[in-house]
Design a protein around this motif. Sequence first.
Motif, PDB file in Angstrom:
ATOM      1  N   GLU A  90       0.818  -1.211   0.000  1.00 48.66           N
ATOM      2  CA  GLU A  90       0.000   0.000   0.000  1.00 48.66           C
ATOM      3  C   GLU A  90       0.854   1.264   0.000  1.00 48.66           C
ATOM      4  O   GLU A  90       0.499   2.260  -0.615  1.00 48.66           O
ATOM      5  N   GLU A 131       1.767   1.581  -3.535  1.00 42.78           N
ATOM      6  CA  GLU A 131       0.581   1.972  -4.307  1.00 42.78           C
ATOM      7  C   GLU A 131       0.291   3.457  -4.138  1.00 42.78           C
ATOM      8  O   GLU A 131       0.043   4.175  -5.108  1.00 42.78           O
ATOM      9  N   GLU A 132       0.323   3.900  -2.893  1.00 40.74           N
ATOM     10  CA  GLU A 132      -0.023   5.297  -2.637  1.00 40.74           C
ATOM     11  C   GLU A 132       0.998   6.247  -3.242  1.00 40.74           C
ATOM     12  O   GLU A 132       0.654   7.318  -3.731  1.00 40.74           O
ATOM     13  N   ILE A 156      -0.052   6.285  -6.853  1.00 44.85           N
ATOM     14  CA  ILE A 156      -1.323   6.990  -7.025  1.00 44.85           C
ATOM     15  C   ILE A 156      -1.057   8.496  -7.036  1.00 44.85           C
ATOM     16  O   ILE A 156      -1.608   9.237  -7.844  1.00 44.85           O
ATOM     17  N   LEU A 170       1.423   9.869  -8.209  1.00 40.16           N
ATOM     18  CA  LEU A 170       1.990  10.240  -9.505  1.00 40.16           C
ATOM     19  C   LEU A 170       0.987  10.026 -10.639  1.00 40.16           C
ATOM     20  O   LEU A 170       1.344  10.112 -11.809  1.00 40.16           O
ATOM     21  N   GLY A 171      -0.258   9.728 -10.283  1.00 35.66           N
ATOM     22  CA  GLY A 171      -1.290   9.606 -11.316  1.00 35.66           C
ATOM     23  C   GLY A 171      -1.475   8.204 -11.868  1.00 35.66           C
ATOM     24  O   GLY A 171      -2.041   8.031 -12.945  1.00 35.66           O
ATOM     25  N   TYR A 172      -0.998   7.183 -11.135  1.00 37.95           N
ATOM     26  CA  TYR A 172      -1.162   5.807 -11.607  1.00 37.95           C
ATOM     27  C   TYR A 172      -2.465   5.217 -11.076  1.00 37.95           C
ATOM     28  O   TYR A 172      -2.840   5.450  -9.937  1.00 37.95           O
ATOM     29  N   ARG A 173      -3.124   4.436 -11.926  1.00 37.95           N
ATOM     30  CA  ARG A 173      -4.259   3.630 -11.521  1.00 37.95           C
ATOM     31  C   ARG A 173      -3.737   2.350 -10.872  1.00 37.95           C
ATOM     32  O   ARG A 173      -2.650   1.901 -11.204  1.00 37.95           O
ATOM     33  N   VAL A 174      -4.535   1.751 -10.004  1.00 35.07           N
ATOM     34  CA  VAL A 174      -4.160   0.467  -9.416  1.00 35.07           C
ATOM     35  C   VAL A 174      -5.104  -0.590  -9.983  1.00 35.07           C
ATOM     36  O   VAL A 174      -6.322  -0.475  -9.828  1.00 35.07           O
ATOM     37  N   ALA A 201      -5.598  -4.667 -10.104  1.00 36.42           N
ATOM     38  CA  ALA A 201      -5.078  -5.893  -9.493  1.00 36.42           C
ATOM     39  C   ALA A 201      -4.983  -7.076 -10.460  1.00 36.42           C
ATOM     40  O   ALA A 201      -4.144  -7.942 -10.286  1.00 36.42           O
ATOM     41  N   GLY A 202      -5.825  -7.130 -11.476  1.00 35.04           N
ATOM     42  CA  GLY A 202      -5.715  -8.216 -12.444  1.00 35.04           C
ATOM     43  C   GLY A 202      -6.181  -9.562 -11.918  1.00 35.04           C
ATOM     44  O   GLY A 202      -6.777  -9.662 -10.851  1.00 35.04           O
ATOM     45  N   HIS A 203      -5.886 -10.602 -12.705  1.00 36.64           N
ATOM     46  CA  HIS A 203      -6.373 -11.953 -12.401  1.00 36.64           C
ATOM     47  C   HIS A 203      -5.250 -12.826 -11.868  1.00 36.64           C
ATOM     48  O   HIS A 203      -4.136 -12.762 -12.364  1.00 36.64           O
ATOM     49  N   LYS A 227      -1.117   4.827 -17.334  1.00 35.40           N
ATOM     50  CA  LYS A 227      -0.233   4.791 -16.154  1.00 35.40           C
ATOM     51  C   LYS A 227      -0.893   3.870 -15.150  1.00 35.40           C
ATOM     52  O   LYS A 227      -1.945   4.196 -14.612  1.00 35.40           O
TER      53      LYS A 227
END
Lengths: 809, 348
Positions: free
Chosen positions: B117, B120-121, B124, B126-130, B132-134, B192
Amino acid sequence: MKISVNWLKEYIPVTHTVEEMANKVSLTGIESSPVHNGEGLDKLVVGHITSIKSHPDSDHLNITTVDVGEDEDIQIVCGAPNVANDQYVIVALHGAHLPEGKRIKRGKIRGQESNGMICGLDEIGVPVKYVPAAYQNGIYVFPENITPGTDALEALGLNDDMVDLDITPNRADTLGMHGAAWEIGATYDEKPKFTKPSIDESKVVDSNDLSVNIENKELVPDFLVRTLKNITVGESPLWMQRRLWNQNIQPVNNVIDAANYVMIEYGQPIQAYDLDKLQDKHITVRNARSGEKFSTELNNEDDEENTNTILNQNDLVVAAGDQILGLAGVAGGIDARVTNETKNIVLESAVYEGSVVRKAAQRHDLRGDASNRFEKGVDNGAVSEALVRATQLVDENAHASEISDELVGIETEAKPTVIKGKISHINHLMGLELSSEEIMNIFDRLGFNAELDNDDVTVTIPTRRWDMSIEADLVEEVIRIYGYENLKGTLPTGMETSGGYSPKREFSNKLRNVLLGQGMNEVINFSLMNKKEAEDFNIIGANYTKLLHPMTEDHEYLRTSLIPGLVNNISYNQARNNNDISIFEQARIFDRTEGLDRPDEIEYIAGAISGNIALDSWNTESKKVDFYDVKGIVEELLSFTNIDANFEYHATNKISNLHPGQTAEIIADGQSIGFVGKLHPDYQNEHNVDEAFVFELNVDTLFGMAKKNVQAKTAPKYPSISRDLAILVNKDIESGSIVKDIFNNGGKYLIDVNIFDVYQGVNIKPNHKSLGYHLVFQNPEDTLTDDTVEKAFDGVKASLVQKFNVEIR
Amino acid sequence: MSLNDKLKDLRASGIDDAKRAERIQELNDLRVNLLGKKGPITKALRGMKDVPVEERPEIGTLANNVKKDIQAAIEEKMEELNRKIVAKKLEEETIDVTLPAQPNKYGTRHILNQTIEDIEEFFIGLGYRVDAGHEVEEDHYNFERLNIPQNHPARDMQDTFYLTDELLMRTQTSAQEGRDMESHDFSKGPLKVISPGVVYRRDDDDATHSHQFHQIEGLVVDKNVSMADLKGTLEALCRHVFGADREIRFRPSYFPFTEPSVEVDVSCFNCGGEGCRICKYTGWIEVLGAGLSHPNVLEMSGIDSTVYSGIAFGLGPERFAMLKYGVNDIRDFYLNDVRFLEQFKGVN
Ligand SMILES: [Zn+2]
């Protein structure tokens, strides 16, 4: 591969220490580390045995005098079976340091003075498997005369400094000294110089001893052979042997050694066969027939015996009729191996398709130097030259009378790759602004021929760099030689984006925070579990998903519930006296729609609590967790979902590993969203856990449900009025249905119903229980009158009497 | 005795009584007795009629002052007594603050999730999406789309848990790259994204291997991204995670889906680059792999590699956490011993 500095010096000037070189090469190309051979060893010299006699008091010791380059010969007692007069040997003098802290001191051996030790190669650091077979069980004897007193490590190459290149699979071009010289040379801006090998033309004949047929041409792009006649097989010269054992290759004889030497020099594996042992003078490269047998000396290190390998039709073999000469690119066979008696030989230089070699080597557990190179690729521009070099070396050392022309089984033209790029685009991708001169200079350092036409650059890549094919490869070459350390970091500029979590992730984060707030620790468990665990809490009736080839039964099934993991955690902790456990996990479970292979991945959140929730302390008494503690956590969790629905708890005895009388399925708007309950006592025993309560909720379902549209209401300004209600009712009637009925009949001002008493036992009718409720009435807009409240309260009582046959007390 | 003297006597004795009082009640009684309608001052003033008229105002003033002075003495004493009462009460209520508290625990997030996290934060911000995928992925996305064709060594059965010939437990979060690239609308700006999550490998569990572990993949695709952007981004990340003084360095490496590919080292946070056990005396610690998206990877997602470029990086939260907190055995993360878990309270 370890690159000997002494050897490298034949190609480029070397002025740096191996530490400096390893660091520089690591930063520009290939991860490297420095190697200093023979460190800590000293006082090892070449000695010449000038006399030998038996030890008077021993049947296996000899007394030698050895010339070690000093004024007087020294006496050394030696127990090696192969010691003899006039040998040139390794002598550890008095005070010498040997590997593993061993120290040599002069002394007496069974009464006879001994001023040192005559050593085997293994005693001075060469692993025994790389020692020539003749010297594995005794002292090493130099194959040539060497001035006594010479530093033995120097003579044996055992003090060589080396740079060990730990290549990535794309840089197999450096698995040969030539390629390594190009790479290290580019790093230091030095172009390597190589001597072209040549064959004594007077010996070359147009021979037709042999014919070659390649059956599977896609898998064998090149296959060249030469034959050599009337050679004398024997020991290789010392300079070749020492380079081999420094490469962890055992010297065998002057044919096999030459083949191995060329592999190290060019990166091109060479295979040698005894021509006279070929059952058929027609060589075929073909797929093996299923069940065909093959014996090789190249085997597992711990396996001394030659094994019989059973081949299958995916194996590619070099054969002479039914006789398997070798597993192509992997190992030569025993049948036609070159021995000291061999007179006529075949040398093979070929290219085999990498994945076929890799799979065969894996399949038969025969990975080795050759297969390693074929797997990753070899320079198909050097196949013929490598064969010339091998032929030259065999001829030099074993003196052929006759050498055949190159016999071509198949040959694929080695075409250099031409890559077109743009200087501006290369700069753009690097984030640099190098001039075209700087970039052209880098191509030149790498030995690439590049032509510039304004912004366009056309680079011709030599066949030795078969890893290069596209402009991005040029980018990598330029930037690494330019030096990553010179690259200044920037952040992407471009349109603003708003980052963040997905709404579902935000939702599950919120749920996690509620449980953390309840003092629960977060755990992470494995998704793969055993069959029983997958079945234990398959409450949703998931179709199982399992691995095709599990490594162990413990990790075979994808999980259908988070509970088994949590129970394992409690068990693990309680076995270590961490008795009071409150944990949760948020992760995916897997359920497969019947008929589909791919399971759905469903987010769940689950918790487990065991032991005390309040501890015994100086001012409080301990309290064991019970159903209602855990239900309280679940209720708080659900209230934070902000879901616009009523959550109902339906008693269930259908979940086999939960307590039939202390488990509730949780229903929201008719939909099951999970459960809360106590572990079945049998399950607790089976898993060695104390009483434990668990819950599990489907996060995906909760996420999908409609949320409340919260509109603020001012806090009520008018006072509330309350009434207490005590009833006697049959013990099987659930409080939940009574509360529901109270609300249904309490009128619009009834805002809250709390239960304050549940009692069963003494002074209560059998099979009955006494319940006490506290009802709160409030009108947000006006002061309530007692009359209004009384009327509503009467309605509540009347309905309870009618529906549940309660006695109002 | 003149009235004058009488009043002065009353004042002296009244003040004296007030000072000697020991209880609130005594003072209340004193007030009523001395200053009340039936008290001696009121009584004495009845003798006023015998006083010559011209002296009466003086006597009146004196009488008022006497009352005031006694009143003041009573109040002063009253305050003093009250202070004593409070002080006594406070003393009686004093407790031993070193006795243990009632535990009021907040749970501890798993250290791996804290590590994830935190990263991730950072992204985030810096404008990135999170995304998680499969965890169960198609061979196609896990390998093919990452430029790892059939017969590539990385696809060997012994490294991958397959469910069917086509389905597998993803071996890398890079598997999400293809899905992110093909679904992104580049007219709305750059792609991003970071993809955190669980990955699986056919490894025997030991101190440094786990058949299940975590990865975070990062990807930016735009018209203008470069190796310099990759370096700047990872520099910022490493400073965020390992400290503001950290430097990073790139070393050439190889991954099938990036070209150029690099290994990223961070200057040792333990010794600051001097060399120590943690950095194996090199001053540097390898922390992640990265590179420019391979043109094949872009093209397979329908992205024109002559116009767009990508930076991609992958890091291991286990490795980050092991380095940062000195965890020596990767299995500790999955045993969930609460004593292990709780030591990471609030570290991120
Ligand atoms: Zn360090």
